[in-house]
Motif scaffolding. Structure first.
Motif, PDB file in Angstrom:
ATOM      1  N   THR A   1       0.824  -1.207   0.000  1.00 55.99           N
ATOM      2  CA  THR A   1       0.000   0.000   0.000  1.00 55.99           C
ATOM      3  C   THR A   1       0.859   1.259   0.000  1.00 55.99           C
ATOM      4  N   GLN A   2       2.051   1.212   0.580  1.00 57.62           N
ATOM      5  CA  GLN A   2       2.946   2.374   0.493  1.00 57.62           C
ATOM      6  C   GLN A   2       3.410   2.585  -0.948  1.00 57.62           C
ATOM      7  N   VAL A   3       3.720   1.503  -1.649  1.00 58.23           N
ATOM      8  CA  VAL A   3       4.161   1.616  -3.048  1.00 58.23           C
ATOM      9  C   VAL A   3       3.092   2.310  -3.892  1.00 58.23           C
ATOM     10  N   VAL A   4       1.818   1.987  -3.660  1.00 55.20           N
ATOM     11  CA  VAL A   4       0.744   2.513  -4.503  1.00 55.20           C
ATOM     12  C   VAL A   4      -0.018   3.679  -3.868  1.00 55.20           C
ATOM     13  N   TRP A   5       0.474   4.204  -2.756  1.00 50.72           N
ATOM     14  CA  TRP A   5      -0.231   5.288  -2.061  1.00 50.72           C
ATOM     15  C   TRP A   5      -0.328   6.507  -2.967  1.00 50.72           C
ATOM     16  N   ARG A   6      -1.551   6.927  -3.273  1.00 54.64           N
ATOM     17  CA  ARG A   6      -1.808   7.998  -4.236  1.00 54.64           C
ATOM     18  C   ARG A   6      -1.061   9.295  -3.902  1.00 54.64           C
ATOM     19  N   ASP A   7      -1.029   9.670  -2.647  1.00 60.10           N
ATOM     20  CA  ASP A   7      -0.407  10.946  -2.262  1.00 60.10           C
ATOM     21  C   ASP A   7       1.108  10.893  -2.178  1.00 60.10           C
ATOM     22  N   SER A   8       1.684   9.705  -2.254  1.00 60.66           N
ATOM     23  CA  SER A   8       3.151   9.581  -2.297  1.00 60.66           C
ATOM     24  C   SER A   8       3.570   9.814  -3.743  1.00 60.66           C
TER      25      SER A   8
END
Length: 161
Positions: A121-128
């Motif tokens: 989920t960190q890899v695909v986190w929209r705001d990252s």
């Protein structure tokens, strides 16, 4: 004429080692691996950030003595991985994180079956939208990979995308 054969071959061999060591560990390799996973869920690409890359490298260097997967607790999102093979690359690390995808339930916005999915989920986190990563060899010969994300993800109650 034969006096230059051995040194020339040695230089070529060393060059291949340097190239092989950096293979699959370039900024573009990290970006491609992340952005492939992000595209699968309709999230915009991340871009490389030298500040984050410096942070990742400094932290990775601080873990060289024991290669322990302890988070830096810094201001950025962070994924860590390690591998014992010399072929353990940045791409290998991102693959480990993305391979957690089957354990993420978008319906319930959580990890299923007691499995880990927060790296994914960190890899695909929209705001990252920015990343920086680094790979170092530890004193025990293992390889340590750190990727940092700005803005950080995995906020409780929020969906990654």
């Amino acid at each position: 004429m034969n006096t230059f054969k051995t040194p020339s071959l040695l230089i070529v061999a060393i060059s291949f080692l340097v190239i092989a060591t950096n293979a699959q560990n370039t900024p573009q390799d990290y970006l491609n691996s992340h952005n492939t996973a992000r595209a699968q869920v309709g999230v915009p690409n991340v871009v490389w950030d030298t500040t984050l890359a410096t942070y990742a490298l400094n932290y990775a260097n601080s873990r060289k003595a024991n290669c322990s997967l302890v988070h830096s607790n810094g201001p950025y999102g962070e994924n860590l991985a390690k591998g014992s093979s010399s072929t353990f690359s940045g791409i290998s690390a991102v693959k480990l994180w993305v391979d957690e995808k089957p354990y993420y339930s978008y319906t319930y916005n959580n990890c299923t079956g007691g499995k880990q999915c927060l790296h994914y989920t960190q890899v695909v986190w929209r705001d990252s939208v920015k990343i920086g990563c680094a790979r170092v060899q530890c004193t025990n010969t293992w390889w340590f990979v750190s990727c940092n994300y700005d803005a950080p993800g995995n906020w409780v109650g929020e969906y990654p995308y």
